[in-house]
Design a protein around this motif. Structure first.
Motif, PDB file in Angstrom:
ATOM      1  N   UNK A  67      53.279  22.697  44.911  1.00  0.00           N
ATOM      2  CA  UNK A  67      52.692  23.384  44.411  1.00  0.00           C
ATOM      3  C   UNK A  67      53.013  23.816  43.575  1.00  0.00           C
ATOM      4  N   UNK A  68      53.549  25.516  43.653  1.00  0.00           N
ATOM      5  CA  UNK A  68      54.663  25.672  42.463  1.00  0.00           C
ATOM      6  C   UNK A  68      55.805  25.164  41.837  1.00  0.00           C
ATOM      7  N   UNK A  69      56.738  24.215  42.157  1.00  0.00           N
ATOM      8  CA  UNK A  69      57.409  22.802  42.028  1.00  0.00           C
ATOM      9  C   UNK A  69      56.896  22.305  41.215  1.00  0.00           C
ATOM     10  N   UNK A  70      55.853  21.780  41.098  1.00  0.00           N
ATOM     11  CA  UNK A  70      55.493  20.567  40.074  1.00  0.00           C
ATOM     12  C   UNK A  70      54.778  21.200  39.092  1.00  0.00           C
ATOM     13  N   UNK A  71      54.635  22.726  39.288  1.00  0.00           N
ATOM     14  CA  UNK A  71      53.263  23.289  38.052  1.00  0.00           C
ATOM     15  C   UNK A  71      55.066  23.566  37.257  1.00  0.00           C
ATOM     16  N   UNK A  72      55.835  23.678  37.711  1.00  0.00           N
ATOM     17  CA  UNK A  72      57.169  24.241  37.145  1.00  0.00           C
ATOM     18  C   UNK A  72      58.063  23.188  35.908  1.00  0.00           C
ATOM     19  N   UNK A  73      57.480  22.388  37.075  1.00  0.00           N
ATOM     20  CA  UNK A  73      57.897  20.942  36.668  1.00  0.00           C
ATOM     21  C   UNK A  73      57.056  20.450  34.815  1.00  0.00           C
ATOM     22  N   UNK A  74      56.172  20.656  35.137  1.00  0.00           N
ATOM     23  CA  UNK A  74      54.900  20.041  34.247  1.00  0.00           C
ATOM     24  C   UNK A  74      55.160  21.251  32.776  1.00  0.00           C
ATOM     25  N   UNK A  75      55.752  21.956  33.120  1.00  0.00           N
ATOM     26  CA  UNK A  75      55.129  22.927  31.772  1.00  0.00           C
ATOM     27  C   UNK A  75      56.599  22.634  31.698  1.00  0.00           C
ATOM     28  N   UNK A  76      57.816  22.071  32.186  1.00  0.00           N
ATOM     29  CA  UNK A  76      59.012  21.733  31.603  1.00  0.00           C
ATOM     30  C   UNK A  76      59.452  20.998  31.360  1.00  0.00           C
ATOM     31  N   UNK A  77      58.359  20.019  31.717  1.00  0.00           N
ATOM     32  CA  UNK A  77      58.531  18.828  30.761  1.00  0.00           C
ATOM     33  C   UNK A  77      57.367  18.054  30.711  1.00  0.00           C
ATOM     34  N   UNK A  78      57.002  18.739  29.561  1.00  0.00           N
ATOM     35  CA  UNK A  78      54.854  17.879  29.378  1.00  0.00           C
ATOM     36  C   UNK A  78      54.717  16.846  28.981  1.00  0.00           C
ATOM     37  N   UNK A  79      55.645  16.100  28.154  1.00  0.00           N
ATOM     38  CA  UNK A  79      55.694  14.411  27.651  1.00  0.00           C
ATOM     39  C   UNK A  79      56.071  13.230  29.100  1.00  0.00           C
ATOM     40  N   UNK A  80      57.312  14.142  30.376  1.00  0.00           N
ATOM     41  CA  UNK A  80      57.342  12.808  31.338  1.00  0.00           C
ATOM     42  C   UNK A  80      55.503  13.490  32.145  1.00  0.00           C
ATOM     43  N   UNK A  81      55.483  15.009  32.524  1.00  0.00           N
ATOM     44  CA  UNK A  81      54.408  14.851  33.526  1.00  0.00           C
ATOM     45  C   UNK A  81      53.587  14.401  33.437  1.00  0.00           C
ATOM     46  N   UNK A  82      52.960  13.994  31.465  1.00  0.00           N
ATOM     47  CA  UNK A  82      51.388  13.360  31.022  1.00  0.00           C
ATOM     48  C   UNK A  82      52.406  12.042  31.553  1.00  0.00           C
ATOM     49  N   UNK A  83      53.184  10.688  31.544  1.00  0.00           N
ATOM     50  CA  UNK A  83      53.134  10.051  31.382  1.00  0.00           C
ATOM     51  C   UNK A  83      53.071   9.005  33.254  1.00  0.00           C
ATOM     52  N   UNK A  84      53.983  10.618  33.316  1.00  0.00           N
ATOM     53  CA  UNK A  84      53.693  10.216  35.677  1.00  0.00           C
ATOM     54  C   UNK A  84      52.068  10.536  35.885  1.00  0.00           C
ATOM     55  N   UNK A  85      51.257  11.660  34.960  1.00  0.00           N
ATOM     56  CA  UNK A  85      49.571  11.442  36.093  1.00  0.00           C
ATOM     57  C   UNK A  85      48.858   9.985  34.826  1.00  0.00           C
ATOM     58  N   UNK A  86      49.086   8.863  33.721  1.00  0.00           N
ATOM     59  CA  UNK A  86      48.935   8.432  33.635  1.00  0.00           C
ATOM     60  C   UNK A  86      49.099   7.390  34.483  1.00  0.00           C
ATOM     61  N   UNK A 104      54.013  22.438  53.172  1.00  0.00           N
ATOM     62  CA  UNK A 104      54.668  21.426  52.128  1.00  0.00           C
ATOM     63  C   UNK A 104      53.796  21.598  50.923  1.00  0.00           C
ATOM     64  N   UNK A 105      52.044  21.818  50.840  1.00  0.00           N
ATOM     65  CA  UNK A 105      51.420  21.362  49.541  1.00  0.00           C
ATOM     66  C   UNK A 105      51.749  23.023  48.883  1.00  0.00           C
ATOM     67  N   UNK A 106      52.198  24.033  50.374  1.00  0.00           N
ATOM     68  CA  UNK A 106      52.265  25.537  49.264  1.00  0.00           C
ATOM     69  C   UNK A 106      53.329  25.797  48.168  1.00  0.00           C
TER      70      UNK A 106
END
Length: 99
Positions: A34-53, A29-31
């Motif tokens: 991980x790439x899907x999460x990376x793609x989502x982070x690159x496509x939605x950086x503000x939303x990813x930053x808000x989710x991280x915070x 599951x992690x393998x």
């Protein structure tokens, strides 16, 4: 005088890892994620930053609440200092023998 055990002593060997189905499923599951999460982070950086915070805030609040609860049960209370000379003390109500 203490002597070191020989290098081939069984006590020095690392145990063989035991693989379980749960571990294999989690690793798969992690393998996959991980790439899907990376793609989502690159496509939605503000939303990813808000989710991280938000996740970091939730972890911090959870840890502090756990410490406060543990302190309350171990010590019987706690005191919170407010700005100025004010303090708020929270403690258990005294219990007589009739409880």
């Amino acid at each position: 005088m203490y002597t070191q055990p020989p290098p081939n002593d069984p006590r020095n060997r690392q145990p063989k890892p035991t693989y379980t189905w749960q571990g294999l499923i989690l690793t798969s599951a992690l393998v996959t994620i991980a790439p899907l999460l990376l793609l989502w982070t690159l496509s939605e950086p503000l939303l990813a930053g808000a989710a991280l915070v938000s996740a970091a805030g939730a972890v911090t609040v959870g840890r502090r609440a756990y410490r406060l609860t543990r302190c309350f049960y171990e010590c019987g209370g706690f005191t919170v200092g407010l700005p100025g000379a004010a303090e708020v003390t929270v403690r258990r109500r005294p219990c007589d023998g009739a409880c």
